[in-house]
Scaffold this active site. Structure first.
Site, PDB file in Angstrom:
ATOM      1  N   ASP A 200      31.098  14.329   3.656  1.00 29.72           N
ATOM      2  CA  ASP A 200      31.387  13.750   4.950  1.00 29.72           C
ATOM      3  C   ASP A 200      32.416  12.410   4.688  1.00 29.72           C
ATOM      4  O   ASP A 200      32.868  11.794   5.702  1.00 29.72           O
ATOM      5  CB  ASP A 200      30.087  13.004   5.373  1.00 29.72           C
TER       6      ASP A 200
HETATM    7  C1  LIG Z   1      38.124   8.440   3.193  1.00 32.33           C
HETATM    8  O1  LIG Z   1      36.856   8.353   3.868  1.00 32.33           O
HETATM    9  C2  LIG Z   1      36.466   6.747   4.110  1.00 32.33           C
HETATM   10  C3  LIG Z   1      35.164   6.795   4.347  1.00 32.33           C
HETATM   11  O2  LIG Z   1      34.881   7.701   5.423  1.00 32.33           O
HETATM   12  C4  LIG Z   1      37.614   6.634   5.135  1.00 32.33           C
HETATM   13  O3  LIG Z   1      37.114   5.081   5.382  1.00 32.33           O
HETATM   14  C5  LIG Z   1      38.905   6.532   4.767  1.00 32.33           C
HETATM   15  O4  LIG Z   1      39.799   6.116   5.753  1.00 32.33           O
HETATM   16  C6  LIG Z   1      39.222   7.892   4.349  1.00 32.33           C
HETATM   17  N1  LIG Z   1      40.400   8.288   3.439  1.00 32.33           N
HETATM   18  C7  LIG Z   1      41.339   9.086   4.058  1.00 32.33           C
HETATM   19  C8  LIG Z   1      42.631   9.006   2.957  1.00 32.33           C
HETATM   20  O5  LIG Z   1      41.138   9.893   4.607  1.00 32.33           O
END
Ligand SMILES: *[C@@H]1O[C@H](CO)[C@@H](O)[C@H](O)[C@H]1NC(C)=O
Ligand SMILES: *[C@@H]1O[C@H](CO)[C@@H](O)[C@H](O)[C@H]1NC(C)=O
Ligand SMILES: *[C@@H]1O[C@H](CO)[C@@H](O)[C@H](O)[C@H]1NC(C)=O
Ligand SMILES: *[C@@H]1O[C@H](CO)[C@@H](O)[C@H](O)[C@H]1NC(C)=O
Ligand SMILES: *[C@@H]1O[C@H](CO)[C@@H](O)[C@H](O)[C@H]1NC(C)=O
Ligand SMILES: *[C@@H]1O[C@H](CO)[C@@H](O)[C@H](O)[C@H]1NC(C)=O
Ligand SMILES: *[C@@H]1O[C@H](CO)[C@@H](O)[C@H](O)[C@H]1NC(C)=O
Length: 385
Positions: A200
């Site tokens: 997720d």
């Molecule tokens: C990765 O997942 C985290 C938690 O959901 C989120 O805060 C973050 O923005 C995401 N990073 C990217 C590069 O999508």
């Protein structure tokens, strides 16, 4: 005198065989030594392509501490069949994440380990209770937490229906307890929750979790004791990779110093996980795709298993072949080939007893090939099977 002691012995023997129920070998057994490792721990993350994982800084930091397997492939889509394959040697046509129960006459790695008295267990983060058989457990926020589809052994009735076995499928609270008490089994499967495993979230989140979880454990002798092998892998690719290659790393004290920071380019799949465990402990096999899979070379070198070569550009393990667990169910449970042997390892006697009749063996479809089938290249099932 002689006669009465004979009668006495007979009576005691008779009493024992009547009142003591059969049990697997006791789990307080001393450690069963393997050729290369005495403990195997695998940790599964979710849905990331090889390229995204290998270029992630935290994943790369872990990779530097072990051996990177650069041609390791998942066996289909979606999650559940990959988890099932890694402990059962087949996924029986599954092409979905539904609530499945694999009948109790189908063996798994548990039967192979217990036959030799090797302790085993699973640790499933946020599973609400030991041996839980439900479909999922949501967090109070409604977010996904625990899911059955990522818990491979509970899907096998040969495990789930017996409390002595289901009791070995625990959550992370009990992982912490087992760790503190130095009770981590010799074979363990670890599944983080749906946030931590990347399902997720994304590779940044999952690799940060993995590094935070593993780095202290790599220094903990209750986890990474003498001769421990840890496989960190992903269930399947993340997006648009028709080959379904995933990044996998071997860590732990069983990795020889001179191999730290190297790459192993041999062709492996999730079936290699069982094959390697079988080779290391000289176990029987399941007579399924475990028999044909390459054994990880750090083990094969010592067990003299032959690493076979394959043009990985020919591997498209991206869709399930048909079978009873397919969304469009067809056919019966595949019959293991009870005559297969590999490097002296034969099929488990219990599997031969259940599936070895000439009538059933006519339907056996496993031939020991290195490349497992896929939906593009389905197994040939004889007429009437
Ligand atoms: C990765 O997942 C985290 C938690 O959901 C989120 O805060 C973050 O923005 C995401 N990073 C990217 C590069 O999508
Ligand atoms: C295992 O349990 C399931 C669910 O209770 C049941 O349907 C199945 O028949 C059981 N199998 C055996 C061999 O007891
Ligand atoms: C295994 O169990 C399934 C489900 O109960 C049954 O359909 C099948 O005939 C059994 N096969 C053998 C070889 O016992
Ligand atoms: C973990 O399992 C134990 C034993 O069933 C249970 O008491 C505990 O509440 C579970 N912990 C979590 C976080 O679900
Ligand atoms: C997943 O596990 C972490 C701890 O490892 C916990 O903080 C979090 O609440 C769990 N669940 C979700 C949905 O993030
Ligand atoms: C699987 O691989 C084949 C061969 O490259 C390709 O044609 C097909 O689109 C792929 N399917 C999926 C679902 O990736
Ligand atoms: C992996 O790539 C294939 C394309 O070949 C795609 O169909 C599949 O959805 C991808 N897997 C995930 C989990 O995104």
């Amino acid at each position: 005198m002689l006669l009465s002691s004979l009668i006495c012995a007979t009576l005691i023997f008779g009493a024992e065989s009547r009142f003591i129920e059969p049990k697997p070998k006791p789990s307080r057994n001393p450690v069963v030594p393997g050729v290369v490792f005495d403990r195997f721990i695998t940790i599964w993350l979710e849905n990331i392509n090889f390229a995204s994982a290998s270029s992630d800084p935290n994943f790369a930091a872990l990779t530097k501490q072990g051996i990177q397997l650069t041609n390791y492939f998942a066996v289909t889509h979606p999650s559940e069949p990959n988890y099932v394959a890694s402990v059962g040697g087949d996924y029986f046509g599954m092409n979905n994440d539904n609530l499945h129960r694999i009948p109790a006459n189908i063996s798994s790695i548990v039967d192979l380990l217990e036959e030799k008295g090797i302790s085993w267990g699973e640790y499933q983060e946020d599973m609400p209770e030991t041996g839980f058989q439900g479909f999922q457990q949501l967090a109070p926020s409604g977010a996904n937490d625990y899911v059955r589809k990522h818990n491979p052994l509970i899907i096998f009735d040969s495990v789930a229906n017996f409390s002595s076995r289901a009791d070995k499928i625990k959550n992370f609270t009990l992982f912490e307890q087992d760790l503190a008490e130095n009770k981590i089994p010799q074979w363990s499967f670890i599944t983080p929750n749906m946030t931590n495993d990347g399902h997720d979230t994304n590779i940044t989140f999952a690799s940060t979790w993995a590094r935070g979880f593993l780095e202290p454990l790599l220094k903990n002798p209750h986890f990474n004791g003498e001769k421990t092998l840890i496989l960190l892998t992903f269930d399947e690719n993340g997006s648009s990779d028709p080959h379904n290659r995933v990044d996998s790393v071997l860590l732990g004290t069983a990795v020889p110093r001179e191999l730290i920071g190297t790459q192993d380019t041999a062709f492996y799949t999730h079936y290699s996980e069982i094959a390697t465990v079988e080779a290391n402990w000289g176990l029987h096999t399941l007579g399924r795709f475990d028999v044909g899979a390459n054994v990880f070379s750090l083990v094969a070198k010592h067990t003299r298993d032959v690493i076979r070569k394959l043009d990985v550009n020919q591997a498209f393990l991206n869709i399930s072949y048909p079978g009873p667990f397919n969304t469009a169910p067809s056919g019966n449970y595949a019959v293991p080939n009870t005559k297969l042997t590999v490097n002296g390892r034969r099929v488990l006697p219990k599997v031969v007893e259940t599936w070895g009749s000439a009538h059933l063996q006519r339907c056996a479809l496993y031939d020991g090939a290195l490349l497992p089938p896929s939906g593009l290249n389905p197994p040939v099932i004889p007429e009437g099977c």
